[in-house]
Motif scaffolding. Structure first.
Motif, short mmCIF file in Angstrom:
data_model
loop_
_atom_site.label_atom_id
_atom_site.label_comp_id
_atom_site.label_asym_id
_atom_site.label_seq_id
_atom_site.Cartn_x
_atom_site.Cartn_y
_atom_site.Cartn_z
N PHE A 27 0.83 -1.21 0.00
CA PHE A 27 0.00 0.00 0.00
C PHE A 27 0.86 1.25 0.00
N SER A 28 1.97 1.21 0.75
CA SER A 28 2.86 2.38 0.81
C SER A 28 3.48 2.65 -0.55
N ASP A 29 3.92 1.57 -1.24
CA ASP A 29 4.47 1.75 -2.59
C ASP A 29 3.42 2.33 -3.55
N ALA A 30 2.17 1.82 -3.43
CA ALA A 30 1.10 2.32 -4.30
C ALA A 30 0.82 3.79 -4.04
N ALA A 37 -4.78 5.52 1.75
CA ALA A 37 -4.47 5.89 3.14
C ALA A 37 -5.44 5.21 4.11
N SER A 38 -6.70 5.13 3.72
CA SER A 38 -7.69 4.45 4.56
C SER A 38 -7.35 2.98 4.72
N LYS A 39 -6.91 2.34 3.62
CA LYS A 39 -6.54 0.92 3.70
C LYS A 39 -5.30 0.73 4.58
N ILE A 40 -4.34 1.69 4.47
CA ILE A 40 -3.14 1.61 5.33
C ILE A 40 -3.53 1.70 6.80
N SER A 41 -4.48 2.61 7.14
CA SER A 41 -4.93 2.77 8.52
C SER A 41 -5.60 1.49 9.03
N GLU A 42 -6.48 0.90 8.19
CA GLU A 42 -7.17 -0.33 8.59
C GLU A 42 -6.17 -1.47 8.80
N THR A 43 -5.20 -1.58 7.87
CA THR A 43 -4.21 -2.65 7.97
C THR A 43 -3.32 -2.46 9.21
N SER A 44 -3.01 -1.20 9.56
CA SER A 44 -2.20 -0.92 10.76
C SER A 44 -2.94 -1.36 12.02
N GLN A 45 -4.26 -1.10 12.05
CA GLN A 45 -5.05 -1.53 13.20
C GLN A 45 -5.04 -3.05 13.33
#
Length: 514
Positions: A343-346, A360-368
């Motif tokens: 996700f960060s690369d994308a 960014a929303s997907k990164i936040s969900e994945t971090s949780q």
């Protein structure tokens, strides 16, 4: 049977008093009923249960600020620990009770405390302290003409003198105790003084006097042949019989001095008897030493085998646990971190605001999800230790880790009779963890004492540190203290805190029906 029935009636009456006291909110009556229950259970040789009720009384005393009830509670707790052979704990609670009786000028009760402390210090080989407390007790008891107390204190001083190998002084103390015990018809104290006088004379090599006092002791109706003195008394009997034979020789020589041949034969027979008796004694003694050595070696071998088995089991369990954790880190957390990286690369290649917001929303969900996975692995580590080795071992490992990493002395008393359910054990372990974390963060202490007793589905936890303490009326409930209170309430228990600035802190937790 009659005595047991009387005890059952007394216990039932105490519980009735407690129920009535709770209805009318009479905490004082409730506290003294707890004291009575503690005394009854100690009389029934159930000191662990008795100790729990003494601590309940102590909690009530602190709540209503009843100094007399608090002093009686400390006295009961100390006596229970003394019967359980936890001598350091008994000394601690006796010293907690003494200031109250000094303040009310109850000298006679103080003398009994000093006598108990004297015996406790003898158990831990602190003979100087033992002698000092015996003299303090004796000076009070003489003032009040307390025959029982005087007899006990004189016996304690005799025991101290024996430890110091001052046998004549010990004999004097024990002889002075005899008339005191006789006045109050204390047969046990009287006979024990006779026995110790005999032992002192034996140590001095005065075998006739030793035999006389051992004989008097035996006539009091006690078993002379205690295990600790069997060898000594067997040797004494051999020497005493030899002396009697020699006396017989002198008499027979006077009677048959004209018959030298008979005298010679008699001497040979007597010498043979002496030699046989001596050889027999030596053989018996040697056999006992060999049997003792063989038994000790067998026990040592069994212990070593058990230690090896335990070590293998521990290593095997740790290895399996490490493999499981590695698998979870690789399969679960590893895949989540890979997704975050993708996700960060994308995100770097996107310029449209909507796409950036979506990624960014997907990164936040994945971090949780990653955070939850880390917490789950952390909780499973503690749960795994409890599941494999139980609450007792988990707490011991926790305290060993603290002692190894911090300059803090740890005292740990664990009386856990039965296994707890996994969830309950984990909650109790979390409570201990929170108490430890709070202490390490705030207390600045050099000593921690943890006493956990679990008897008949009732658990009591006493956590003490000698740190800076705090003012209960001013302390703010942080997350640590709130977590402890919430977990105790979840288990249906009660938390009491006792602390003063500069005097350390004590947390007392009672958990019924676990």
């Amino acid at each position: 049977m009659a005595n047991n029935f009387q005890y059952e009636e007394a216990i039932s009456l105490c519980f009735d008093i407690i129920q009535q006291a709770e209805k009318v909110e009479n905490d004082s009556a409730k506290g003294y009923a707890f004291i009575r229950l503690g005394t009854i259970y100690c009389d029934l040789a159930k000191e662990e249960i008795g100790k729990i009720y003494y601590f309940k009384a102590k909690n009530v005393a602190r709540k209503i600020n009843d100094l007399h009830l608090n002093a009686l509670s400390n006295y009961g707790i100390a006596a229970a620990y003394q019967h359980l052979h936890h001598y350091d704990s008994a000394i601690f609670f006796y010293n907690e009770a003494i200031p109250y009786f000094e303040s009310v000028d109850d000298s006679l009760t103080l003398s009994y405390f000093y006598s108990n402390l004297s015996l406790l210090y003898s158990k831990i080989d602190s003979i100087g302290q033992m002698e000092a407390y015996s003299k303090m007790a004796l000076s009070i008891q003489i003032k009040y003409d307390d025959h029982k107390g005087i007899g006990v204190s004189l016996s304690n001083l005799g025991l101290a003198a024996m430890h110091n190998e001052e046998y004549y002084q010990a004999i004097e103390k024990y002889k002075n105790s005899l008339p005191k015990f006789r006045l109050i018809d204390n047969k046990k104290g009287y006979s024990e003084s006779l026995r110790w006088i005999g032992v002192c004379y034996y140590k001095l090599g005065e075998y006739d006097s030793a035999s006389y006092y051992f004989y008097r002791y035996e006539m009091e109706g006690h078993d002379l042949y205690h295990q600790d003195y069997q060898d000594q008394i067997l040797e004494l009997e051999t020497k005493y019989k030899t002396s009697e034979i020699e006396k017989d020789i002198a008499v027979k020589q006077a009677e048959i001095e004209k018959n030298q041949k008979q005298i010679a034969i008699l001497i040979v027979v007597i010498i043979a008897i002496i030699i046989i008796a001596t050889i027999g004694f030596l053989l018996v003694r040697q056999k006992r030493l060999v049997m003792k050595a063989n038994a000790e070696k067998a026990i040592q071998d069994l212990l070593q085998q058990q230690e090896i088995k335990t070590a293998y089991a521990l290593l095997e369990g740790q290895d399996l646990e490490r493999k499981r954790i590695a698998s979870e880190l690789h399969d679960n957390l590893g895949s989540i971190l890979t997704s975050l990286n993708m996700f960060s690369d994308a995100l770097r290649s996107k310029t449209e605001p909507e796409k950036i917001k979506e990624i960014a929303s997907k990164i936040s969900e994945t971090s949780q999800i990653a955070n939850q996975e880390v917490r789950a692995i952390s909780h499973s580590l503690d749960a795994g230790l409890l599941n494999h080795f139980g609450l007792k071992t988990a707490i011991q490992h926790l305290m060993e880790a603290i002692q190894a990493s911090k300059s803090i002395a740890i005292e740990l008393e664990l009386q856990i009779e039965s296994l707890l359910e996994n969830e309950t054990a984990l909650e109790v372990y979390r409570i201990i963890q929170e108490l430890v974390n709070n202490t390490l963060k705030h207390a600045n202490c050099s000593k921690i004492r943890v006493d956990i007793s679990h008897v008949e589905k009732e658990m009591s936890i006493i956590f003490y540190d000698n740190g800076v303490g705090f003012d209960l009326s001013k302390v703010e409930r942080g997350m640590g203290l709130s977590n402890i209170e919430n977990r105790v309430l979840k288990l249906g228990g009660e938390l009491s805190i006792e602390s003063e600035v500069g005097k350390g802190s004590t947390f007392i937790i009672e958990l019924p029906n676990i």
